[in-house]
Design an enzyme around this catalytic site. Structure first.
Site, PDB file in Angstrom:
ATOM      1  N   ASN A   1     -11.276   7.345  -3.099  1.00  0.00           N
ATOM      2  CA  ASN A   1     -12.745   6.843  -3.782  1.00  0.00           C
ATOM      3  C   ASN A   1     -13.451   5.874  -3.138  1.00  0.00           C
ATOM      4  O   ASN A   1     -14.740   5.743  -3.274  1.00  0.00           O
ATOM      5  CB  ASN A   1     -12.540   6.757  -5.335  1.00  0.00           C
ATOM      6  CG  ASN A   1     -12.478   7.782  -6.262  1.00  0.00           C
ATOM      7  OD1 ASN A   1     -13.154   8.830  -5.846  1.00  0.00           O
ATOM      8  ND2 ASN A   1     -11.805   8.022  -7.050  1.00  0.00           N
TER       9      ASN A   1
ATOM     10  N   GLY B   1      -3.657  -1.519   7.324  1.00  0.00           N
ATOM     11  CA  GLY B   1      -3.058  -2.825   7.229  1.00  0.00           C
ATOM     12  C   GLY B   1      -1.547  -2.586   7.143  1.00  0.00           C
ATOM     13  O   GLY B   1      -0.826  -3.640   7.136  1.00  0.00           O
TER      14      GLY B   1
ATOM     15  N   ARG C   1     -16.795   4.639   7.294  1.00  0.00           N
ATOM     16  CA  ARG C   1     -16.304   5.020   5.870  1.00  0.00           C
ATOM     17  C   ARG C   1     -17.425   5.481   5.146  1.00  0.00           C
ATOM     18  O   ARG C   1     -17.454   5.987   3.888  1.00  0.00           O
ATOM     19  CB  ARG C   1     -15.530   3.936   5.126  1.00  0.00           C
ATOM     20  CG  ARG C   1     -14.282   3.797   5.654  1.00  0.00           C
ATOM     21  CD  ARG C   1     -13.470   3.015   4.586  1.00  0.00           C
ATOM     22  NE  ARG C   1     -12.223   2.757   5.118  1.00  0.00           N
ATOM     23  CZ  ARG C   1     -10.955   2.267   4.410  1.00  0.00           C
ATOM     24  NH1 ARG C   1     -11.106   2.249   2.965  1.00  0.00           N
ATOM     25  NH2 ARG C   1      -9.979   1.948   5.019  1.00  0.00           N
TER      26      ARG C   1
ATOM     27  N   SER D   1       0.953  -1.243  -0.033  1.00  0.00           N
ATOM     28  CA  SER D   1      -0.045   0.103  -0.068  1.00  0.00           C
ATOM     29  C   SER D   1       0.988   1.287  -0.163  1.00  0.00           C
ATOM     30  O   SER D   1       2.245   1.077   0.070  1.00  0.00           O
ATOM     31  CB  SER D   1      -0.958   0.034   1.163  1.00  0.00           C
ATOM     32  OG  SER D   1      -0.039   0.324   2.377  1.00  0.00           O
ATOM     33  N   CYS D   2       0.187   2.493  -0.192  1.00  0.00           N
ATOM     34  CA  CYS D   2       0.850   3.624  -0.155  1.00  0.00           C
ATOM     35  C   CYS D   2       1.510   3.889   1.284  1.00  0.00           C
ATOM     36  O   CYS D   2       2.852   4.356   1.420  1.00  0.00           O
ATOM     37  CB  CYS D   2      -0.100   4.877  -0.614  1.00  0.00           C
ATOM     38  SG  CYS D   2      -1.345   4.869   0.301  1.00  0.00           S
TER      39      CYS D   2
ATOM     40  N   ARG E   1      -9.085   9.067   8.442  1.00  0.00           N
ATOM     41  CA  ARG E   1      -9.064   9.852   7.156  1.00  0.00           C
ATOM     42  C   ARG E   1      -9.473  11.314   7.069  1.00  0.00           C
ATOM     43  O   ARG E   1     -10.415  11.426   8.149  1.00  0.00           O
ATOM     44  CB  ARG E   1     -10.095   9.161   6.148  1.00  0.00           C
ATOM     45  CG  ARG E   1      -9.589   7.669   5.966  1.00  0.00           C
ATOM     46  CD  ARG E   1      -8.663   7.582   4.768  1.00  0.00           C
ATOM     47  NE  ARG E   1      -8.246   6.303   4.492  1.00  0.00           N
ATOM     48  CZ  ARG E   1      -8.634   5.676   3.397  1.00  0.00           C
ATOM     49  NH1 ARG E   1      -9.738   6.186   2.592  1.00  0.00           N
ATOM     50  NH2 ARG E   1      -8.293   4.511   3.297  1.00  0.00           N
TER      51      ARG E   1
END
Length: 481
Positions: A320, A348, A334, A288-289, A370
């Site tokens: 998104n 994760g 979310r 992941s990033c 987020r």
């Protein structure tokens, strides 16, 4: 003449030098497949002002500005050499020569420093490797931009096709428009035209076939002249070996996932464990990033200080996967409006560290929030070290890592006191150490790591693809181990 006149005259002189650099850099890139860098930042296809700004940025890393008057002699020296495909860092050449030039001239020093890329030592230019994008969302379009940008020499990677589900009405026109204009990353650098009759997007001369399919097992890529390709899956729909194997259809040699892999799928963070990829491995993940943002600095700290345990808290831009306004969502929280709320969610990334950095035995925990920004996130990495240290020592060490280590393409360093998230949009590094925010108290260290979770991560994906394709060229001077 006033002081202001002196400053302006100096600026115009440097502009003139930077302008004369552009055709030299372009010719080296096109004709010899040489990518000219400045402290890991490519100077290929850059404007005069961009070249000057890149030189000035060295002040934040090395403590003093690097002038084009310092680097131009090294660039000229490169033109006299029989160079093969490579990446040559003029910032490193200038810094190393300044530290100890061994009494050599710049021409002699440069020839010695890049000897591995010249004459009998140089590697042969390879044929382009076909690449297919499966999915064309945020990451897919940025990867497309990078692949098109890097196609200038005619070698390396070549984007041949994009696979998507058929949309309603002018599908290819709308997708081309999304590639051309991006609300975060700006306009595409170049020209894009659409050949609707043949389902093609032509970007900077690169013909890219749009293939419509709902099922990866139904596509025969050889029918489009594609062979031995690497397919990059940007959908995240399949994450285990069984699901990703659906892509291994005629014309596809390897599959790279732009999400954390599950089961026995290798999770690769370039710069850390990319050299562990087995030549016969056909399926792998770029993690992941956030994993890409924390693993390189975590490895750097573990190598120097040892790490007993750690916790990472990510403050992540919305994606998104979230809803613009409150609506049903399968995951907790979310479903609430991404644009109006801070949303606590899971990550994760901490557990993924074990896959990318198995030699690190320290337990790492993690959580995420987020927040209402569209791009650029920050990871707050809190570490308990094996030995006591000081803030100054840690910052000097990480600054040097960003300049002259094998992790310099992954780790950047900034000391600007007023830096904020939007400053890092478009960063090509996996993470950027914020010197001003770093805290060290004995054996406790807290690192604040910015990262462009879209573009920086896409650059890491490209590096992995280059590596497994055999088109990742060596860098000179070689970074210190």
């Amino acid at each position: 003449m006033t002081v202001n006149d002196d400053s302006f005259t100096n600026w115009m002189h440097r502009e003139e030098i930077a302008e004369s650099m552009i055709p030299i850099i372009g010719k080296l890139h096109r004709e010899q497949d040489v990518n000219v860098l400045l402290h890991s930042r490519s100077l290929v296809n850059k404007s005069v002002v961009s070249i000057l700004k890149t030189h000035r940025f060295a002040r934040q890393i090395a403590g003093e500005e690097l002038s084009v008057t310092d680097t131009m002699p090294f660039l000229k020296a490169l033109t006299t050499l029989d160079l093969g495909p490579s990446q040559i860092d003029m910032g490193m050449l200038a810094a190393t020569y300044r530290a100890d030039g061994h009494g050599l001239s710049i021409e002699e020093f440069t020839a010695e420093a890049v000897a591995g890329a010249t004459g009998d030592n140089k590697i042969e230019r390879r044929e382009s490797r076909d690449v297919v994008l499966y999915g064309f969302g945020r990451i897919g379009r940025l990867i497309a931009r990078l692949l098109i940008e890097k196609a200038g020499s005619g070698n390396g990677l070549r984007l041949r096709a994009i696979v998507v589900r058929k949309g309603s009405g002018q599908d290819i026109v709308k997708r081309a428009s999304l590639l051309r204009r991006d609300s975060i990353h700006g306009q595409f650098q170049g020209t894009i035209t659409v050949d609707e009759a043949n389902s093609k997007i032509i970007a900077n001369g690169n013909e890219i076939r749009m293939i419509y399919s709902d099922d990866p097992t139904t596509v025969d890529y050889t029918a489009y002249g594609i062979k031995d390709a690497i397919l990059i899956d940007n959908t995240g729909r399949w994450r285990d070996r069984e699901g990703l194997s659906k892509h291994l259809q005629p014309g596809i040699a390897k599959v790279v996932l732009t999400a954390p892999g599950k089961g026995d799928v290798p999770n690769i963070v370039h710069g850390v464990n990319h050299d562990t990829v087995k030549p016969d491995e056909r399926i792998l993940s770029c993690a992941s990033c956030t994993t890409n943002a924390i693993v390189p600095p975590l490895k750097a700290m573990a190598d120097e200080y040892g790490v007993l345990r750690g916790h990472v808290e990510t403050v992540h831009s919305y994606t998104n996967d979230q809803n613009l306004l409150d609506n049903y969502h399968g995951s907790d929280r979310r479903g609430r409006s991404a644009a109006l709320n801070m949303v606590i969610t899971e990550t994760g990334a901490a557990s993924a560290v074990a896959k990318a950095l198995p030699e690190l035995k320290a337990p790492i925990t993690g959580s995420s929030i987020r927040v209402p920004v569209p791009d650029v996130s920050i990871a707050i990495l809190s570490l308990r070290l094996e030995r006591e240290t000081t803030r100054e020592e840690v910052l000097d060490y990480l600054r040097n890592v960003s300049l002259a280590s094998p992790l310099k393409r992954q780790i950047d360093f900034i000391s600007a006191p007023d830096a904020v998230s939007s400053d890092f949009i478009g960063s090509r590094h996996a993470s950027i150490v914020d010197a001003g925010a770093t805290k060290v108290d004995g054996d406790n260290a807290i690192l604040y790591l910015w990262y462009d979770n879209e573009f920086g991560y896409s650059c890491q994906v490209i590096r992995v693809v280059q590596h497994v394709s055999g088109v990742e060229y060596p860098t000179y001077p070689a970074p210190a181990v």
